[in-house]
Design a protein around this motif. Structure first.
Motif, PDB file in Angstrom:
ATOM      1  N   ALA A   1     -48.856  -4.755 -81.990  1.00  0.00           N
ATOM      2  CA  ALA A   1     -49.838  -4.532 -83.056  1.00  0.00           C
ATOM      3  C   ALA A   1     -49.387  -5.249 -84.330  1.00  0.00           C
ATOM      4  N   ILE A   2     -48.082  -5.194 -84.639  1.00  0.00           N
ATOM      5  CA  ILE A   2     -47.555  -5.864 -85.838  1.00  0.00           C
ATOM      6  C   ILE A   2     -47.709  -7.379 -85.685  1.00  0.00           C
ATOM      7  N   SER A   3     -47.370  -7.899 -84.470  1.00  0.00           N
ATOM      8  CA  SER A   3     -47.505  -9.350 -84.243  1.00  0.00           C
ATOM      9  C   SER A   3     -48.957  -9.803 -84.386  1.00  0.00           C
ATOM     10  N   LEU A   4     -49.894  -8.983 -83.887  1.00  0.00           N
ATOM     11  CA  LEU A   4     -51.314  -9.369 -83.927  1.00  0.00           C
ATOM     12  C   LEU A   4     -51.840  -9.515 -85.353  1.00  0.00           C
ATOM     13  N   SER A   5     -51.187  -8.829 -86.301  1.00  0.00           N
ATOM     14  CA  SER A   5     -51.675  -8.934 -87.682  1.00  0.00           C
ATOM     15  C   SER A   5     -51.571 -10.380 -88.172  1.00  0.00           C
TER      16      SER A   5
ATOM     17  N   ASP B   1     -61.493  -6.605 -84.781  1.00  0.00           N
ATOM     18  CA  ASP B   1     -61.029  -7.931 -85.208  1.00  0.00           C
ATOM     19  C   ASP B   1     -60.768  -8.843 -84.013  1.00  0.00           C
TER      20      ASP B   1
ATOM     21  N   LEU C   1     -55.031  -0.119 -83.217  1.00  0.00           N
ATOM     22  CA  LEU C   1     -54.870  -1.180 -82.212  1.00  0.00           C
ATOM     23  C   LEU C   1     -54.136  -0.674 -80.983  1.00  0.00           C
TER      24      LEU C   1
ATOM     25  N   GLY D   1     -54.729 -11.954 -88.096  1.00  0.00           N
ATOM     26  CA  GLY D   1     -55.756 -11.273 -88.877  1.00  0.00           C
ATOM     27  C   GLY D   1     -56.363 -10.108 -88.120  1.00  0.00           C
ATOM     28  N   VAL D   2     -55.634  -9.612 -87.114  1.00  0.00           N
ATOM     29  CA  VAL D   2     -56.165  -8.512 -86.296  1.00  0.00           C
ATOM     30  C   VAL D   2     -55.524  -7.197 -86.729  1.00  0.00           C
ATOM     31  N   GLU D   3     -56.332  -6.301 -87.307  1.00  0.00           N
ATOM     32  CA  GLU D   3     -55.842  -4.988 -87.750  1.00  0.00           C
ATOM     33  C   GLU D   3     -56.475  -3.865 -86.933  1.00  0.00           C
ATOM     34  N   LYS D   4     -57.700  -4.122 -86.436  1.00  0.00           N
ATOM     35  CA  LYS D   4     -58.480  -3.115 -85.712  1.00  0.00           C
ATOM     36  C   LYS D   4     -59.040  -3.752 -84.444  1.00  0.00           C
TER      37      LYS D   4
END
Length: 694
Positions: free
Chosen positions: A25-29, A38, A14, A32-35
């Motif tokens: 990137a951690i917040s986006l998880s 997503d 990401l 449900g966003v890992e890549k």
């Protein structure tokens, strides 16, 4: 199988996207966003109209407005915590831009006095003065093209702002390749769907509110992609099961004929059809994996027994598994006369069988003397061996996921599998949960099944209900009284089973029995046995009686606080009566005042006995996730598709997936290869493993 190279940019880290650092990137998880890929499927739920206006005068605050202004004076706060104000003037009106906790030098650069800027944000009136607090956008006039006229609004989680998502999406879109087409060309033309890349761009760049609706062609197409990938996975699972060579079990019909001759009634058309479908599957050299779906009282047990007889006629054995011991015993008792008519040895095996008795049963099973075994999951213990298991029937296993169904088949060398459920499932849901199976539906009630009269009664009239029960008991009838909870809870005023039992016993005498979930199994079984034998006339129970209990003489069902039960549960409970000669009634006791949804639920039950119709209503009212408890259902989580509103698409996706695999079993044609890309894109790892194995 390795991931196709064309997808590499979408599967990078990401932090390779513009504006996404490790923290973001951690917040986006949380979304449900890992890549990067997503982000493409995080769709906007609404949008803000940022079309330019000449002046704030042209709108009615509070609202969002975009205008070009000339920047006037800056007024820094004298006290800490007060706002920083910048005066600006559009074509017709002077107003203020207001900033809290702002740095003066930053604002001087952003909004230099005397220059023109484009500002966009929410305008409100404060003491008659128009203010825009923290504008969403401040741009130089030559940058105006960067501002979307209709700006998408994305779902957010802590640590993520609209700007971060929009920037991430734009960066992901910039690297998104044009993928080969996996949708059947004639379907795509018929539905007028865009190409995949065009669809992805369109959903992130809406031009009006119609583009945000689930009916928009781009959204329909992406929903279809998701449903198609899911159905392709299930169809691959089905194909791999079918590739497992099954055994050919062709019935001779002799035992079945003997049983049909002994029946006091004719099977319904639906039963005859289901038996024929099962017989045809069992006669193939492929493994059967079929779901038998029937409403309460539609006669599934007879169909299952006929299937078990086919296994015996073909020289093998069959097993019928029930979820509880009560149900296993009941199946055993119900089937014993039929087995006797056919001259087949029928035995039961549960956790209670111990010592020499158990050893004798196991020996008879291993050398083939037992034709049909009924039991709980105890039939899968390590020391249980069949001589030649041809068919496993699982009763009431909506609690059994796809993976358990696969494990089950391992016990018999390639035994055929028939799963029965008395929970009518809406078609779209059956396609999602059981898409790896073929489905037989029993949609007729056996002749002579009397309708059940259902009435709604307020708990204020409890005394009348008890008096009615007293008369019925005097006439020799039996009744269930279902309570919502055990143990008095101070917070909830549910009548506990214990208290209701005591009250009814005082009114009716010792003909009242009690069974609830907290009791030891042996006590529960004994209480049920007394009711079945007719010693107990009224059985006070929690919902432990919901599934499968059969007492033909019981003709009254009282459900207390019916408004707190789900529709499927109410329908199942009502199905416990109406099994004998007497006219049956179901009383829905509710506590007034009823909520709107509570009233709607009770009326649906009162007005219909059709379980499939009731389950469709249930899905509309509660949504799919709640309908089967998503936690334990193994339901796929769709990002774009909406199962409730797109049931039709799901059916198309299933037939399309099955057709593609029929024509191209290893997905090696151009469309097959494109479908593989789709499976990778949508993380259908199980399908990818199945292709690799296949």
């Amino acid at each position: 199988m390795t991931r196709p190279e064309i997808l590499f940019p979408l599967f990078a880290g990401l932090d390779t996207l513009e504006g996404v650092g490790p923290k973001t990137a951690i917040s986006l998880s949380g979304l449900g966003v890992e890549k990067p890929k997503d982000l493409l499927f995080v769709l906007p739920h609404s949008a803000v109209d940022r079309a330019r206006k000449a002046s704030v005068r042209d709108v009615v605050p509070p609202c969002t407005v975009t205008v070009e202004v000339e920047v006037g004076g800056h007024f820094a706060p004298r006290q800490k915590g007060r706002p920083y104000r910048v005066m600006v003037r559009d074509e017709a009106l002077e107003f203020q831009l207001v900033f809290f906790h702002a740095r003066g030098e930053y604002l001087q650069k952003l909004l230099p006095t005397g220059q023109r800027r484009l500002v966009s944000g929410r305008v409100e009136l404060f003491d008659g003065i128009a203010q825009m607090v923290h504008p969403d956008h401040v741009l130089r006039c030559e940058e105006a093209g960067e501002l979307p006229l209709f700006e998408p609004v994305y779902p957010l989680v802590a640590g993520v702002t609209q700007k971060i998502v929009a920037k991430g999406v734009a960066s992901a879109l910039a690297r998104t390749p044009d993928l080969p087409e996996w949708i059947d060309p004639s379907l795509k033309t018929r539905e007028a769907w865009p190409d995949w890349l065009a669809a992805i761009r369109a959903v992130h760049q809406p031009t009006d509110s119609a583009d945000l609706a689930f009916t928009a062609p781009a959204r329909q197409r992406l929903s279809y992609d998701e449903l198609f990938a899911h159905q392709l996975t299930l169809s691959l699972a089905r194909a791999s099961l079918r590739r497992t060579a099954g055994q050919v079990s062709a019935g001779t019909g002799t035992l079945q004929t003997a049983v049909l001759a002994a029946l006091p009634y004719q099977p319904t058309g639906a039963q005859t059809r289901a038996i024929a479908e099962i017989a045809a599957d069992m006669a193939l050299p492929l493994r059967m994996n079929r779901l038998l779906q029937g409403d309460v009282g539609a006669g599934k047990t007879l169909v299952a027994f006929m299937a078990l007889l086919i296994a015996v006629e073909a020289g093998g054995q069959g097993v019928l598994m029930a979820p509880t011991e009560i149900l296993a015993r009941q199946h055993h008792e119900g089937l014993a006369p039929l087995a006797a008519a056919a001259g087949v040895r029928l035995e039961i095996l549960t956790g209670r069988d111990k010592g020499s008795e158990r050893a004798a049963k196991l020996a008879a099973l291993a050398d083939g003397r037992i034709g049909i075994l009924v039991g709980t999951h105890a039939v899968f213990q390590k020391d249980v061996f069949f001589h030649d298991l041809r068919l496993a029937v699982i009763d009431e296993q909506h609690r059994f996921g796809v993976s358990q169904r696969m494990e089950l088949g391992a016990k018999g060398a390639n035994a055929d599998v028939l799963v029965m459920t008395a929970t009518p499932i809406p078609r779209s849901l059956a396609l999602v949960s059981y898409g790896d199976m073929d489905i037989s539906v029993l949609d007729e009630k056996p002749k002579g099944r009397k309708p059940i009269k259902t009435a709604m009664i307020s708990t204020a009239r409890l005394d009348e209900v008890v008096a009615h029960l007293a008369r019925a008991v005097a006439e020799g009838r039996q009744a269930y009284w279902v309570c919502p909870l055990v143990e008095e809870s101070e917070v909830l005023d549910y009548a506990s089973a214990e208290a209701r039992f005591a009250g009814l016993r005082a009114a009716l005498g010792d003909v009242v029995g009690l069974v609830h979930g907290q009791m030891p199994n042996a006590e529960k079984d004994a209480a049920m046995a007394r009711f079945v034998a007719g010693v107990t006339k009224v059985l006070v129970a929690t919902t432990v009686i919901e599934v499968g209990v059969n007492v033909p003489n019981a003709s009254i069902m009282v459900i207390e606080r019916a408004e707190i039960f789900g529709l499927a549960q109410l329908h199942q409970l009502r199905g416990r009566v109406g099994r004998g000669e007497a006219d049956s009634t179901c009383l829905l006791l509710y506590q007034a005042p009823l909520s709107e949804s509570g009233e709607r639920r009770l009326k649906v039950i009162r007005d219909s006995e059709d379980g499939f119709k009731i389950s469709e209503e249930d899905m509309l009212m509660r949504g799919v996730g709640d309908l089967i408890g998503t936690a334990q259902s193994g339901l796929p989580r769709f990002r774009v598709a909406d199962m409730e509103r797109q049931a039709g698409l799901m059916a198309v996706a299933q037939s399309d997936a099955r057709r593609l695999l029929h024509d191209d079993p290893d997905l090696s044609s151009p469309r097959g290869k494109a479908a593989r890309v789709l499976l990778w894109l949508l993380d259908q790892d199980r399908a990818i493993k199945l292709i690799a194995v296949g």
